[in-house]
Scaffold this motif. Structure first.
Motif, PDB file in Angstrom:
ATOM      1  N   ASN A 210       0.804  -1.222   0.000  1.00 31.88           N
ATOM      2  CA  ASN A 210       0.000   0.000   0.000  1.00 31.88           C
ATOM      3  C   ASN A 210       0.839   1.275   0.000  1.00 31.88           C
ATOM      4  OD1 ASN A 210      -2.810   1.117   0.356  1.00 31.88           O
ATOM      5  ND2 ASN A 210      -1.844   2.009   2.158  1.00 31.88           N
TER       6      ASN A 210
ATOM      7  N   GLN B 241      -8.986  -0.998   7.511  1.00 33.03           N
ATOM      8  CA  GLN B 241      -9.078  -0.024   6.414  1.00 33.03           C
ATOM      9  C   GLN B 241      -8.520   1.328   6.853  1.00 33.03           C
ATOM     10  OE1 GLN B 241      -9.720  -0.850   3.459  1.00 33.03           O
ATOM     11  NE2 GLN B 241     -11.177  -2.543   3.410  1.00 33.03           N
TER      12      GLN B 241
ATOM     13  N   SER C 112      -1.293   5.248   3.810  1.00 28.10           N
ATOM     14  CA  SER C 112      -1.300   6.073   2.605  1.00 28.10           C
ATOM     15  C   SER C 112      -0.982   7.524   2.938  1.00 28.10           C
ATOM     16  CB  SER C 112      -2.673   5.997   1.923  1.00 28.10           C
ATOM     17  OG  SER C 112      -2.963   4.687   1.500  1.00 28.10           O
TER      18      SER C 112
ATOM     19  N   ILE D  76      -5.973  -4.499  -2.596  1.00 27.56           N
ATOM     20  CA  ILE D  76      -5.617  -4.401  -1.176  1.00 27.56           C
ATOM     21  C   ILE D  76      -6.867  -4.168  -0.329  1.00 27.56           C
ATOM     22  CG2 ILE D  76      -4.374  -3.039   0.550  1.00 27.56           C
ATOM     23  CD1 ILE D  76      -2.261  -2.472  -1.609  1.00 27.56           C
TER      24      ILE D  76
ATOM     25  N   THR E  88      -4.443  -0.855  -5.378  1.00 29.09           N
ATOM     26  CA  THR E  88      -5.297  -0.338  -4.312  1.00 29.09           C
ATOM     27  C   THR E  88      -6.623  -1.094  -4.173  1.00 29.09           C
ATOM     28  OG1 THR E  88      -4.345   1.883  -4.318  1.00 29.09           O
ATOM     29  CG2 THR E  88      -6.582   1.668  -3.481  1.00 29.09           C
TER      30      THR E  88
ATOM     31  N   ARG F  13      -4.738   1.102   6.961  1.00 31.29           N
ATOM     32  CA  ARG F  13      -4.247   1.124   5.582  1.00 31.29           C
ATOM     33  C   ARG F  13      -4.224   2.551   5.046  1.00 31.29           C
ATOM     34  NH1 ARG F  13      -5.348   2.118   0.672  1.00 31.29           N
ATOM     35  NH2 ARG F  13      -7.347   2.978   1.340  1.00 31.29           N
TER      36      ARG F  13
END
Length: 422
Positions: free
Chosen positions: A27, A144, A151, A127, A124, A147
């Motif tokens: 990611n 989430q 980012s 993932i 993306t 993650r």
């Protein structure tokens, strides 16, 4: 005493999972597709023989292929597994990005960005879907959020590095993309396929898991008002974020007399803001039975912060606006993605997530083009600075008010009806 549990809550244990760690590593790279170039676009105009009007194409041609390829990869991932799509896409992303170092032809650079855009489509969304496969309920929301926090940290750190490297040579920031190649190897070696693809591949052509039946189930799901509204809502915030990423360096360098490094600083502030808020997605989900009001406020924050940035009289105010916008962006995208993965079963989860991500790429592609056209039309009468502000204000209004409308529809729509294939 600091602990991951104090930061992320009871679901922090997922950080010990090797599969989740591998997904977090993969990611790192998708946010760099646009984030790495945002602070240096103005510096790339001369070496590529471009102009302020068309340099934004380096962003648009990256986002465009995903419109088609994300749904394709989503369907393939549902049929044949997440892992092969993710490995191949990471490898292509790194090769195409690093190859830009060896050209000054703007058309060649655009072609390589198209290849990166195709690769993005298989990273993306896969993932996000894989996290939905591995976890559910509040654990999935936490995953989430973490993650998306990753980012945010990526787009906080690497653009600053790019803004420093471009001073040495315009080519050097593109070498960062090569790091996704060894990551592809790591995914191939250590990541376990999270779906039961072996069973699916042996199904007969007449079974309920044929491609036609899968598409029919997906269509039935997406046409339900609540699902459709959330798909639209998930895509709209990207307009404001891409507007910020595309014109950040021009606003900072040309209008506020800043530097590429300072443009990178603004991206870092916005990214850290959305990283911080995204990390709390799981806790927010646990504490709020209804996320409607929170999402409304987040949409308004996203648009308002972008307006503050656009009309900032000096850099400090621009930093404040970037932070406010980042807070809203972190909340909306984390929660929207968590909501979408929870609306479908395994057989169409990847496809539904891909539709949401694909619509986001439609918005990401058209936003720089629409803003560029508006700026070109308005500049002769208003001047370049006012033209950029008008274009950005339009994007902020569409994002915020459109998001509020979609959320209102979703809130009052009937519950989702979905039957998983046997």
């Amino acid at each position: 005493m600091f602990s991951t549990q104090s930061l992320f809550g009871n679901n922090a244990r997922i950080l010990g999972s090797r599969d989740f760690q591998i997904l977090l590593l993969a990611n790192l790279f998708p946010p760099l597709g646009s984030g790495l170039l945002s602070p240096i676009l103005d510096s790339l105009i001369e070496p590529f023989g471009a102009s302020p009007a068309n340099i934004g194409l380096l962003i648009s041609v990256f986002t465009a292929p995903s419109i088609i390829m994300i749904p394709v990869f989503g369907l393939l991932a549902d049929r044949h597994g997440r892992k092969p799509i993710l490995v191949g896409s990471l490898a292509l992303f790194g090769v195409a990005g690093a190859a830009t170092v060896f050209t000054t032809d703007f058309r060649v650079a655009l072609s390589l960005r198209v290849c990166q855009g195709i690769a993005f489509a298989g990273i993306t969304p896969i993932i996000i879907t894989s996290i939905g496969d591995l976890y559910d309920t509040t654990t999935e929301a936490t995953a989430q959020g973490i993650r998306f926090t990753g980012s945010g940290l990526t787009t906080a750190i690497f653009p600053l590095l790019a803004g420093s490297l471009v001073v040495v040579g315009w080519q050097y920031p593109f070498l960062i993309y090569a790091l996704s190649i060894p990551t592809a190897v790591a995914v191939y070696v250590w990541f376990r396929e999270p779906t039961k693809q072996g069973d699916k591949d042996t199904e007969s052509a007449g079974s309920e898991n044929t491609t036609g039946a899968q598409i029919a189930r997906l269509q039935e799901l997406v046409t339900q008002p609540r699902v459709f509204a959330y798909v639209l809502a998930r895509g709209l915030p990207v307009a404001t974020w891409l507007g910020f990423m595309t014109y950040n360096s021009i606003v900072v360098v040309r209008f506020l007399n800043g530097t590429p490094a300072q443009a990178g600083l603004l991206i870092a502030v916005a990214s850290l803001a959305y990283a911080a808020t995204a990390s709390q997605a799981g806790r927010l989900t646990e504490r709020l039975e209804n996320r409607f009001r929170l999402l409304i406020l987040a949409n308004l924050s996203l648009g308002a912060g972008f307006c503050v940035f656009l009309f900032a009289p000096h850099l400090v105010v621009a930093v404040l606006g970037a932070g406010i916008s980042g807070i809203g962006f972190g909340i909306v995208l984390s929660l929207y993605r968590s909501i979408l993965t929870g609306l479908a079963g395994e057989s169409v989860r990847g496809s539904l997530v891909s539709i949401g991500e694909g619509f986001g790429r439609v918005i990401a592609t058209t936003t720089p083009i629409a803003m560029g056209a508006t700026i070109a039309i308005a500049t002769p009468s208003l001047g370049i600075e006012a033209a950029v502000q008008v274009a950005g204000l339009g994007v902020a209004l569409v994002t915020s008010l459109g998001g509020v409308l979609c959320l209102t529809v979703a809130e009052h729509a009937p519950p989702v009806q979905y039957e998983e294939a046997n």
